[in-house]
Design a protein around this motif. Structure first.
Motif, PDB file in Angstrom:
ATOM      1  N   LYS A   5      -9.879   8.924  -4.912  1.00 30.96           N
ATOM      2  CA  LYS A   5     -10.261   8.679  -3.298  1.00 30.96           C
ATOM      3  C   LYS A   5     -11.034  10.002  -3.059  1.00 30.96           C
TER       4      LYS A   5
ATOM      5  N   LYS B  48      -7.181  -2.337  -5.665  1.00 26.95           N
ATOM      6  CA  LYS B  48      -7.918  -2.461  -6.953  1.00 26.95           C
ATOM      7  C   LYS B  48      -6.595  -2.128  -8.066  1.00 26.95           C
TER       8      LYS B  48
ATOM      9  N   SER C  52      -8.558   1.241  -2.813  1.00 27.52           N
ATOM     10  CA  SER C  52      -8.424   1.349  -3.997  1.00 27.52           C
ATOM     11  C   SER C  52      -6.935   1.174  -4.173  1.00 27.52           C
TER      12      SER C  52
END
Ligand SMILES: *Cc1c(COP(=O)(O)O)cnc(C)c1O
Length: 801
Positions: A534, A646, A643
């Motif tokens: 990130k 994901k 994220s």
């Protein structure tokens, strides 16, 4: 579509010949990629045109998603998947002696965004097309993307991201759809013979906005929508020498880079020009398109929805007012009603310092007519709301205040819907950042939790897993991601759980090979892959993760005989070029990696891999290989995160604070299948209210933490004398703004639990499977369906739950 192997091979060879006047053996991977791109466009050709025609014929309501960032990632594979051609093309290429992966990797990754915000916009474009929604993207065609990150001596160095160097095979330049955007000069209202007023301009700086369209192909449904990116060019003039070099540069600069350095006021003014540039061009083009097909503007709100993704496109509000007032001669009341019905706004942050404002002097000079309109919006807002809510609240919430134009307030006042991006975030908007405006417009506020496209993040990124899922529950989850929940039936199926381990290992092997080739580090694929990818930001607390690595390092040095599973800590993160503190953390991670990776006593038990230049394509490689998903922001600071979704969908288990969508992930997968820790948002706010957080207390109370902090300044980690001191001071002298020390103990406890649980692979994969099975609710298709129903009021293909 239907395509035989033989036909594909013929078409491909013909394309190579046409483009390059040579044969296959004489082309590079890049050349082969470009030829494939042309072919894909040809195969899809009529869908794009037909889709536009169908929308026109049915006069379908259009959604325009305005975003200053789009992060689509490579399009070759996803376009082929969505057209149903992936297998044929792969097979055909292989029969021609070519490797699809190599060709696909030659496609540049468009760096048209920073992180989560741009990626969300790209996921939503994909979902809109796949749901058959008449959805258009509107953004900027940056000549250079964010930057290419390299490490030199452990420091981040930014190189230009020249992603357009070889052109962009997916785009169509539409010069016939260009429009003029005006900046600066003087403006006054001249009375006309019929009694109306006409806006007169002089000495303006005019810029030609030229659209480049990219087809957004829906998943096997013959739909292709349009992502329109604007490029700034010189307006046509009889004699181009008329423009001075300074004028040319000023125009070029508008769409040259994604984030101009805004540490000075010139950079800030450029950013404002970018924002007005794509907002104005987009609205002009929407109204022109609408005007060609309708009598007057009456029906506008029935046929057009404009979505403002974060505050950067907020100027669409005064720009639409300008065109309705000045060009279509609507009354203020009519124009305002149309505008607010068309507009909706998503807020993405509760961090005060990230709320955009512009100094009035700068704004007025650059956008004189738009400023007049904002003044009138402000005047009317004050006049209407002061009697009801009082002067203080109105002063706090009006578009103009403290010498600033306040973009978030303007966005709320000019829209019919304001949404946050996870339940906690929306609650905090109402209770904190936008509390006052929530009093005025409670009915506008709603939540739309973020989502991700499972097509890119599971089907394409993780084929081994997708195939395994098919083998158990069939392929319907590929259309209906929520069907993944039926996998829960296999949570105690030992054979299936073993297969999951095998899939994970296969993905780790691929990542390990990349780590070896890129960083020269050998990593064990039976290790725990502990992943944090990130943007680098203090609130995301990469530091907490660093402290865990130091703890593991010291533990191995102190007690080499203890056996615990090996760990590979994987980082990917860019820091904003002017964010000094974030860059110091990058240097710290790299210095620590250097120490750990080369210590013979540590051997292969602990490795740190900071992979440079994190972006969508690297995400696709890293995420399928992750065991642990680090989502460790200070509670209340991460609006949603994506994220986290994901990684969950790929069977990583979350190590997470109760922040953003982590809360919803934990609820969906079950608390026992994640590792949560740390202060709650409420506890953080409690510290703020009482003002009684003392980082030093945590330091003094925990000898282990104390020892770890000392390694920042005592030479244990070589090469960080400046950065180590800076970080040490931020925590102890400046009292640890993000509560890293407060959360250290509970974080480490969960890390130790992870080490223990991982040794029981059946238990571990049971948790992983619970995550995969629960991930369907975070599909962007479902999120976009909710936007369509609740906010945009447009039809969409029905999704099963
Ligand atoms: C998904 C994604 C992000 C968002 O990550 P968060 O951890 O949610 O902030 C950022 N960058 C890229 C390239 C992504 O794919």
């Amino acid at each position: 579509m239907k395509l035989t192997l033989a036909q594909f091979k013929r078409d491909f060879l013909a394309e190579i010949k046409t483009l390059y006047a040579t044969d296959l053996s004489d082309t590079s991977s890049l050349g082969q990629f470009i030829a494939l791109g042309h072919l894909v466009r040809r195969y899809n050709g009529s869908h794009w045109q037909d889709t536009a025609e169908r929308y026109r014929k049915h006069d379908q309501k259009q959604v325009y998603y305005f975003s200053i960032e789009f992060l689509p990632g490579r399009l070759l594979s996803s376009n082929l998947l969505n057209l149903g051609l992936l297998d044929t093309v792969r097979q055909g290429l292989s029969e021609l002696g070519l490797d699809f992966k190599t060709i696909s990797a030659a496609e540049p990754d468009p760096g048209l965004g920073n992180g989560g915000l741009g990626r969300l916009a790209a996921c939503y474009m994909d979902s809109m097309a796949s749901l058959g929604i008449a959805g258009n993207g509107n953004g900027i065609r940056y000549r250079y993307g964010l930057f290419k990150q390299v490490f030199m001596d452990g420091y981040q160095v930014e190189l230009p991201d020249d992603w357009l160097r070889n052109g962009n095979v997916w785009e169509v330049r539409r010069e016939n759809k260009a429009c003029l955007v005006r900046f600066g000069g003087n403006v006054w209202m001249a009375p006309q013979p019929d009694g109306s007023l006409k806006a007169m301009y002089e000495h303006t700086d005019d810029v030609l906005a030229v659209p480049y369209d990219i087809g957004m192909i829906g998943y096997q449904n013959d739909v292709t929508n349009t992502l329109r990116l604007w490029s700034a060019e010189l307006p046509p003039s009889a004699d181009n020498s008329y423009y001075s070099q300074a004028q040319r540069d000023r125009i070029d600069d508008i769409t040259k880079v994604l984030y101009p350095d805004d540490s000075n006021s010139e950079g800030q003014a450029l950013r404002l020009r970018q924002e007005y540039f794509f907002s104005s061009a987009g609205v002009q083009s929407i109204l022109r398109h609408f005007g060609l097909r309708h009598q007057g503007m009456k029906e506008l709100a029935k046929k057009v929805a404009i979505h403002i993704n974060d505050t950067h496109p907020t100027l669409v509000i005064p720009e639409m007012m300008r065109i309705l007032l000045d060009d279509h001669h609507c009354s203020w009341e009519v124009a305002w009603e149309l505008t607010t019905k068309v507009m909706s706004y998503t807020n993405h942050t509760i961090m005060q310092e990230a709320l955009e404002t512009w100094p009035i002097d700068m704004f007025k000079g650059l956008l004189p007519r738009i400023y007049q309109i904002v003044v009138e919006i402000d005047r009317r807002y004050r006049a209407a709301k002061t009697p009801v809510f009082g002067e203080d609240l109105v002063n706090r919430t009006a578009p103009l205040g403290n010498g600033q134009v306040r973009m978030a307030f303007l966005a709320v006042i000019g829209s019919h819907s304001v949404n946050g991006v996870a339940p906690l975030h929306t609650e905090l908007l109402k209770a904190d950042v936008l509390r006052d405006l929530y009093q005025v417009y409670p009915e506008r506020f709603n939540n739309k939790t973020n989502g991700i496209t499972m097509r890119r993040w599971v089907q394409l990124a993780n084929e081994p897993l997708s195939t395994l899922i098919d083998s158990k529950i069939g392929p319907t989850w590929r259309q209906q991601p929520n069907q993944l929940k039926t996998l829960a039936a296999y949570q105690n199926d030992a054979k299936f759980l073993k297969q999951l381990t095998a899939v994970k290992t296969e993905n780790k092997v691929a990542l390990a090979a990349y780590i070896k080739s890129e960083l020269g580090i050998d990593v064990r694929t039976d290790a725990i892959f502990d992943v944090q990818i990130k943007r680098l930001h203090a609130y995301k607390r990469q530091l907490l993760h660093v402290f865990e690595i130091i703890r593991e390092y010291l533990a191995i040095k102190d007690h080499p005989e203890t056996v615990e599973p090996a760990r590979v800590h994987v980082f990917g993160a860019k820091a904003a070029p002017s964010y000094h503190y974030a860059k110091s953390i990058i240097k710290l991670i790299n210095a620590l990696a250097d120490l750990v990776n080369h210590d013979p006593k540590v051997g292969d038990r602990l490795k740190v891999a900071f992979i440079p230049n994190y972006g969508v394509s690297l995400g696709e490689l890293i995420i399928p290989a992750a065991d642990v998903s680090e989502q460790i922001s200070t509670a209340s600071k991460e609006a949603s995160g994506t994220s986290n979704m994901k990684l969950m969908a790929n069977g990583a288990v979350s190590l997470a604070t109760l922040d953003g969508a982590n809360i919803d992930i934990i609820e969906a997968a079950g608390e026992g299948n994640e590792y949560s820790f740390g202060l709650t948002a409420k506890a953080v706010y409690g510290y703020y209210e009482r003002g009684d957080y003392h980082a030093a207390d945590f330091y003094n109370a925990d000898p282990e933490l104390k020892r770890i902090l000392e390694t920042l300044v005592d030479g244990t980690i070589p090469g960080i004398s400046t950065e180590g001191r800076e970080i040490y001071d931020s925590l102890l002298r400046y009292n640890d703004e993000y509560f890293v020390l407060a959360d250290y103990e509970s974080y480490v406890q969960q890390q130790q639990q992870i080490s223990e649980d991982f040794q029981d692979q059946q238990l571990w994969q049971h948790k992983a499977l619970a995550n995969i099975a629960a991930a369907g609710i975070f599909s962007a298709d479902l999120a976009v369906a909710r936007y369509s129903e609740d906010i945009w009021q447009v039809p969409h293909a029905k999704l099963l739950n």
